[in-house]
Design a protein around this motif. Structure first.
Motif, short mmCIF file in Angstrom:
data_model
loop_
_atom_site.label_atom_id
_atom_site.label_comp_id
_atom_site.label_asym_id
_atom_site.label_seq_id
_atom_site.Cartn_x
_atom_site.Cartn_y
_atom_site.Cartn_z
N ALA A 151 0.81 -1.22 0.00
CA ALA A 151 0.00 0.00 0.00
C ALA A 151 0.85 1.27 0.00
O ALA A 151 0.31 2.37 -0.07
CB ALA A 151 -0.94 0.01 1.21
N ILE A 152 2.18 1.14 0.06
CA ILE A 152 3.05 2.32 0.00
C ILE A 152 3.07 2.84 -1.43
O ILE A 152 3.15 2.07 -2.39
CB ILE A 152 4.48 1.98 0.46
CG1 ILE A 152 4.47 1.53 1.93
CG2 ILE A 152 5.40 3.19 0.30
CD1 ILE A 152 5.84 1.09 2.44
N THR A 153 2.96 4.14 -1.58
CA THR A 153 2.95 4.77 -2.90
C THR A 153 3.92 5.93 -2.93
O THR A 153 4.34 6.43 -1.88
CB THR A 153 1.55 5.31 -3.24
OG1 THR A 153 1.21 6.34 -2.30
CG2 THR A 153 0.50 4.22 -3.19
N VAL A 154 4.27 6.38 -4.15
CA VAL A 154 5.00 7.65 -4.22
C VAL A 154 4.00 8.75 -3.88
O VAL A 154 2.80 8.63 -4.16
CB VAL A 154 5.64 7.88 -5.60
CG1 VAL A 154 6.72 6.85 -5.88
CG2 VAL A 154 4.61 7.90 -6.71
N TRP B 291 -2.95 12.04 -15.43
CA TRP B 291 -2.72 13.49 -15.33
C TRP B 291 -1.44 13.75 -14.52
O TRP B 291 -1.29 13.26 -13.41
CB TRP B 291 -3.92 14.14 -14.64
CG TRP B 291 -4.02 15.61 -14.83
CD1 TRP B 291 -3.07 16.55 -14.58
CD2 TRP B 291 -5.17 16.32 -15.29
NE1 TRP B 291 -3.54 17.80 -14.86
CE2 TRP B 291 -4.83 17.70 -15.30
CE3 TRP B 291 -6.44 15.93 -15.69
CZ2 TRP B 291 -5.74 18.69 -15.70
CZ3 TRP B 291 -7.34 16.92 -16.08
CH2 TRP B 291 -6.99 18.27 -16.09
N GLY B 292 -0.53 14.52 -15.09
CA GLY B 292 0.72 14.80 -14.39
C GLY B 292 1.66 13.62 -14.33
O GLY B 292 2.40 13.44 -13.35
N SER B 293 1.68 12.81 -15.39
CA SER B 293 2.51 11.60 -15.36
C SER B 293 3.99 11.91 -15.15
O SER B 293 4.72 11.11 -14.56
CB SER B 293 2.33 10.79 -16.65
OG SER B 293 2.76 11.51 -17.80
N ASN B 294 4.44 13.07 -15.62
CA ASN B 294 5.85 13.40 -15.43
C ASN B 294 6.21 13.56 -13.96
O ASN B 294 7.36 13.32 -13.56
CB ASN B 294 6.21 14.67 -16.20
CG ASN B 294 6.39 14.40 -17.68
OD1 ASN B 294 6.56 13.26 -18.10
ND2 ASN B 294 6.34 15.45 -18.49
N SER B 295 5.24 13.96 -13.15
CA SER B 295 5.51 14.05 -11.71
C SER B 295 5.63 12.66 -11.10
O SER B 295 6.32 12.48 -10.09
CB SER B 295 4.43 14.85 -10.99
OG SER B 295 3.20 14.14 -10.94
N VAL B 296 4.95 11.67 -11.69
CA VAL B 296 5.12 10.29 -11.22
C VAL B 296 6.56 9.85 -11.43
O VAL B 296 7.20 9.29 -10.54
CB VAL B 296 4.15 9.34 -11.95
CG1 VAL B 296 4.39 7.89 -11.52
CG2 VAL B 296 2.70 9.73 -11.69
N ALA B 297 7.10 10.13 -12.63
CA ALA B 297 8.50 9.79 -12.91
C ALA B 297 9.44 10.47 -11.93
O ALA B 297 10.38 9.85 -11.41
CB ALA B 297 8.85 10.19 -14.34
N ALA B 298 9.20 11.75 -11.66
CA ALA B 298 10.07 12.49 -10.75
C ALA B 298 9.94 12.00 -9.32
O ALA B 298 10.94 11.85 -8.61
CB ALA B 298 9.75 13.99 -10.84
N ASN B 299 8.71 11.71 -8.89
CA ASN B 299 8.51 11.22 -7.52
C ASN B 299 9.06 9.81 -7.33
O ASN B 299 9.55 9.48 -6.25
CB ASN B 299 7.03 11.29 -7.15
CG ASN B 299 6.64 12.64 -6.59
OD1 ASN B 299 7.18 13.08 -5.58
ND2 ASN B 299 5.71 13.31 -7.25
#
Length: 589
Positions: A383-386, A451-459
């Motif tokens: 259940a841990i997420t970025v 939405w905001g997939s680039n922030s997923v990569a960064a996080n």
């Protein structure tokens, strides 16, 4: 006739040159790689779209071959159903400027190898926050050609009907200047400011020596305080104005009733409001202020009293939240009974257990008071997420893991298990990344492209940096860097997603000043949202394939808006990599 013939010849030559340049650009775009540069002792990979076998070469600008390698086929297909070719030239570590060439006479964009390979984007992304400051003029000496007049002074902000209280009735005027414009719009939201400000504070907290060296040419630049903290202060001081001093609750946002048009900030004149206190906003505020307190406590002479003020504000906010644990911001419901209706970004959140965890972790580490320990609830590793603005639990975990010496003196006794689970989470992130078509964590799953997939990569990269700092395993650092490579061009669209950088640049972000200022180039240092097949804005993208669903169009806010919570993890990732690779990491095994 002679004139016409000469004119026709010139026209034909220009057309031929244009066609040649376009063909070269298309050829270069078929080789996807970080368009900025690589560190000498770090991994270096490029993705080749139209071949998955044969030789490749690294050449200097003069055409001298300095490296020869073999293209290998990706283990897995890309989301478009095709295999890619992988060119690994990690063994090349001589500083210089190069291009990658394959025998079909296809050449990549040029790139550098140097110890400061990504310093320009690392600095530029922090400077991006300066360009989106509210309530201040941007002078040419700091902003260059993007200088502009001040907008939204926010010194006469109205208490909205939803925010009215005994001491601050509807229509009461308060002053709440400063802060960063949240995204492509001109409003300011506490929940999004919370995670963004905390991420920049974490960058300083995690790499203080390196961040002391970063100079950004902003008005506050001096030798007394690192520029990243100077920039943070612009938003932090605004956040402090968003707390009701009477009870400690924090307003959800400062906003117009409706979005401004695509105009410069000084051209707007509609009333501004602070809107409804909420539990999520108040806890996010408490977390940030607790973190800021322990950081600014190191600067008592430069910032007298600020650390104490931040800690008091954090505790006051926490107390309000404990008394009001379920005040959720529901804009649609609010608009049924409160006037004027508010139709800007909602940032609604129907659960706040994660905000309680984050705030409790920050307050525990800052105050060492065990009253916060019962609120720190751990979840199973699966259940841990970025982190995202709506799920900040992991932000609290980061703080516990980074402050083991303090945490072990408190009543929180689950730190060993948390570290084991967090490293398992990091292992899950990197598992299989070397098999996918672009060799990155972000490309492992289509679910990452919303939405905001680039922030997923960064996080993801930010989480992997912490894992690397915890146990030094090289795989975490390498995969963090791969996600940064993704953001800088090694991706399904070939774009370098940070404005102002790369060869294939984002030129038309959904960002009001970039649209309205009359300057061809957008404001630099801002991260575009990235591929998202959802098309919530109804603007068709070039493809519906998850990692290709992008268009460089200022109308396309679902893929091409900018936002502080996207920029902040990019800032962290790029600066952390620069700090590690250029300063602390000398050799790789």
């Amino acid at each position: 006739m002679k004139f016409r013939s000469k004119f026709s010849l010139i026209t034909a030559c220009l057309a031929s040159l244009l066609a040649f340049n376009q063909a070269n650009a298309q050829n270069a775009d078929s080789i996807r790689l970080n368009q900025i540069g690589f560190y000498p002792n770090a991994p270096k990979k490029a993705i080749i779209l139209n071949t998955d076998r044969g030789a490749f070469y690294i050449e200097t600008g003069a055409g001298k071959k300095v490296f020869t390698g073999s293209v290998s086929r990706s283990v897995s297909k890309a989301f478009n159903g095709k295999y890619t070719g992988i060119a690994n030239f990690s063994a090349l570590n001589t500083p210089g400027t190069y291009k990658l060439v394959i025998p079909q006479k296809v050449e990549s964009y040029t790139f550098s190898i140097s110890n400061n390979a990504l310093k320009s984007v690392a600095d530029g992304a922090i400077k991006g926050f300066y360009y989106i400051r509210a309530s201040t003029e941007l002078k040419e000496q700091y902003a260059g050609k993007w200088y502009r007049a001040a907008g939204h002074p926010d010194d006469k902000v109205l208490i909205h009907s939803s925010a009215a209280s005994k001491d601050r009735k509807e229509g009461t005027v308060i002053s709440s200047p400063g802060g960063w414009y949240d995204a492509g719009d001109y409003n300011k939201y506490i929940v999004n400011s919370g995670i963004s400000t905390a991420t920049l504070l974490s960058l300083y907290e995690d790499f203080p020596a390196y961040m002391q060296t970063v100079k950004l040419n902003i008005p506050e630049s001096n030798d007394k305080l690192p520029d990243v903290l100077n920039e943070v202060l612009w938003n932090l001081r605004w956040m402090l104005t968003m707390q009701d001093p009477a009870d400690g609750g924090v307003y959800h946002k400062l906003t117009n009733a409706a979005f401004d048009g695509m105009v410069m900030p000084d051209q707007t004149s509609t009333p501004r409001y602070v809107v409804q206190k909420g539990t999520a906003a108040t806890l996010d505020f408490a977390a940030v202020m607790a973190q800021a307190s322990r950081i600014f406590a190191k600067y008592p002479q430069q910032l007298p009293g600020l650390a104490d003020s931040c800690q008091k504000a954090a505790i006051h906010a926490w107390e309000w939240a404990v008394k009001n644990p379920t005040v959720l911001y529901n804009q649609d419901k609010m608009n049924k009974t409160k006037k004027p209706q508010i139709n800007t970004g909602a940032y609604g959140d129907n659960k706040v257990d994660d905000e309680f965890v984050w705030a409790a972790c920050e307050l525990l580490v800052t105050t060492k008071n065990n009253i916060y320990t019962p609120y720190i609830k751990l979840v199973p590793v699966e259940a841990i997420t970025v982190p995202t603005w709506s799920d900040v639990r992991t932000m609290g975990y980061y703080t516990l893991l980074k402050h083991e010496d303090i945490v072990l003196t408190t009543s929180f006794n689950e730190l060993p298990g948390l570290e084991i689970d967090f490293l398992k989470f990091a292992d899950n992130l990197v598992a299989g990344a070397s098999d996918d078509a672009y060799q990155t964590v972000i490309d492992k799953s289509a679910k990452n492209f919303g939405w905001g997939s680039n922030s997923v990569a960064a996080n993801q990269g930010m989480a992997l940096i912490l894992a690397y700092k915890l146990n030094g395993d090289q795989k975490y650092l390498d995969n963090a860097l791969a996600n940064l490579d993704y953001l800088l061009g090694r991706n399904g669209t070939g774009y370098c997603y940070l404005t102002g950088f790369g060869d294939k640049q984002v030129m038309h972000p959904h960002h009001r000043p970039s649209v309205a200022d009359g300057i061809e180039e957008p404001v630099p240092g801002l991260l575009a949202g990235g591929p998202n097949p959802g098309m919530q804005d109804k603007i068709p993208t070039a493809s519906k394939v998850p990692d290709e669903a992008y268009i460089d169009d200022d109308r396309a806010y679902a893929v091409n808006e900018i936002a502080i919570n996207w920029n902040a993890p990019f800032v962290y990732l790029a600066n952390a990599i620069q700090a590690i690779e250029s300063v602390t990491k000398k050799n790789r095994k």
